[in-house]
Design a protein around this motif. Structure first.
Motif, PDB file in Angstrom:
ATOM      1  N   ASP A  83      -1.205  14.027 -49.503  1.00  0.00           N
ATOM      2  CA  ASP A  83      -0.493  12.788 -49.842  1.00  0.00           C
ATOM      3  C   ASP A  83       0.316  12.264 -48.659  1.00  0.00           C
ATOM      4  O   ASP A  83       0.452  11.059 -48.469  1.00  0.00           O
ATOM      5  CB  ASP A  83       0.439  13.011 -51.037  1.00  0.00           C
ATOM      6  CG  ASP A  83      -0.323  13.354 -52.311  1.00  0.00           C
ATOM      7  OD1 ASP A  83      -1.520  12.948 -52.409  1.00  0.00           O
ATOM      8  OD2 ASP A  83       0.246  14.026 -53.192  1.00  0.00           O
ATOM      9  N   THR A  84       0.847  13.165 -47.853  1.00  0.00           N
ATOM     10  CA  THR A  84       1.634  12.752 -46.685  1.00  0.00           C
ATOM     11  C   THR A  84       0.751  12.026 -45.677  1.00  0.00           C
ATOM     12  O   THR A  84       1.142  10.989 -45.144  1.00  0.00           O
ATOM     13  CB  THR A  84       2.282  13.981 -46.022  1.00  0.00           C
ATOM     14  OG1 THR A  84       3.059  14.682 -46.990  1.00  0.00           O
ATOM     15  CG2 THR A  84       3.169  13.583 -44.867  1.00  0.00           C
ATOM     16  N   ALA A  86      -2.085  10.512 -46.330  1.00  0.00           N
ATOM     17  CA  ALA A  86      -2.548   9.255 -46.931  1.00  0.00           C
ATOM     18  C   ALA A  86      -1.462   8.188 -46.914  1.00  0.00           C
ATOM     19  O   ALA A  86      -1.763   6.993 -46.870  1.00  0.00           O
ATOM     20  CB  ALA A  86      -3.013   9.524 -48.370  1.00  0.00           C
ATOM     21  N   ALA A  87      -0.195   8.589 -46.943  1.00  0.00           N
ATOM     22  CA  ALA A  87       0.894   7.613 -46.988  1.00  0.00           C
ATOM     23  C   ALA A  87       1.313   7.095 -45.612  1.00  0.00           C
ATOM     24  O   ALA A  87       2.176   6.238 -45.518  1.00  0.00           O
ATOM     25  CB  ALA A  87       2.098   8.249 -47.665  1.00  0.00           C
ATOM     26  N   VAL A  89       1.476   4.871 -42.553  1.00  0.00           N
ATOM     27  CA  VAL A  89       1.138   3.468 -42.335  1.00  0.00           C
ATOM     28  C   VAL A  89       0.197   3.363 -41.135  1.00  0.00           C
ATOM     29  O   VAL A  89       0.252   4.188 -40.211  1.00  0.00           O
ATOM     30  CB  VAL A  89       2.405   2.620 -42.118  1.00  0.00           C
ATOM     31  CG1 VAL A  89       3.260   2.606 -43.363  1.00  0.00           C
ATOM     32  CG2 VAL A  89       3.208   3.107 -40.933  1.00  0.00           C
TER      33      VAL A  89
END
Length: 93
Positions: A83-84, A86-87, A89
């Motif tokens: 998740d890190t 994927a998040a 920017v």
């Protein structure tokens, strides 16, 4: 040229012949037991602590995106850092 700062240092030290013979203390002859436990190495961090640390290092700029991706591929951290990654920017990639 010689430097003789303490010319009588040999005369002031006790010789081996006149020094009192005392045995060195050992654990069996009188050291009190330690009242404080000796220092230990810190415990190993958990997977969640490692993932949190990796996230913090990336947020502060110590890790670049490639390093974050390689750490997220580690089997121990893959499910925690997915998740890190994927998040992130696009401007930080």
């Amino acid at each position: 040229m010689t430097f003789d700062f303490a010319p009588d240092w040999r005369d002031s030290s006790p010789s081996a012949d006149t020094a009192p013979q005392t045995a060195l203390p050992t654990a069996a002859t009188g050291f009190p037991p330690l009242s404080v436990s000796p220092p230990r190495a810190p415990a190993h961090p958990t997977r969640h602590q490692m993932a949190s640390l990796v996230g913090e290092l990336f947020a502060e700029g110590s890790l670049n995106f490639e390093q974050l991706c390689s750490l997220s591929n580690a089997p121990e951290l893959a499910d925690l850092l997915g998740d890190t990654v994927a998040a992130v920017v696009p401007s930080r990639r």
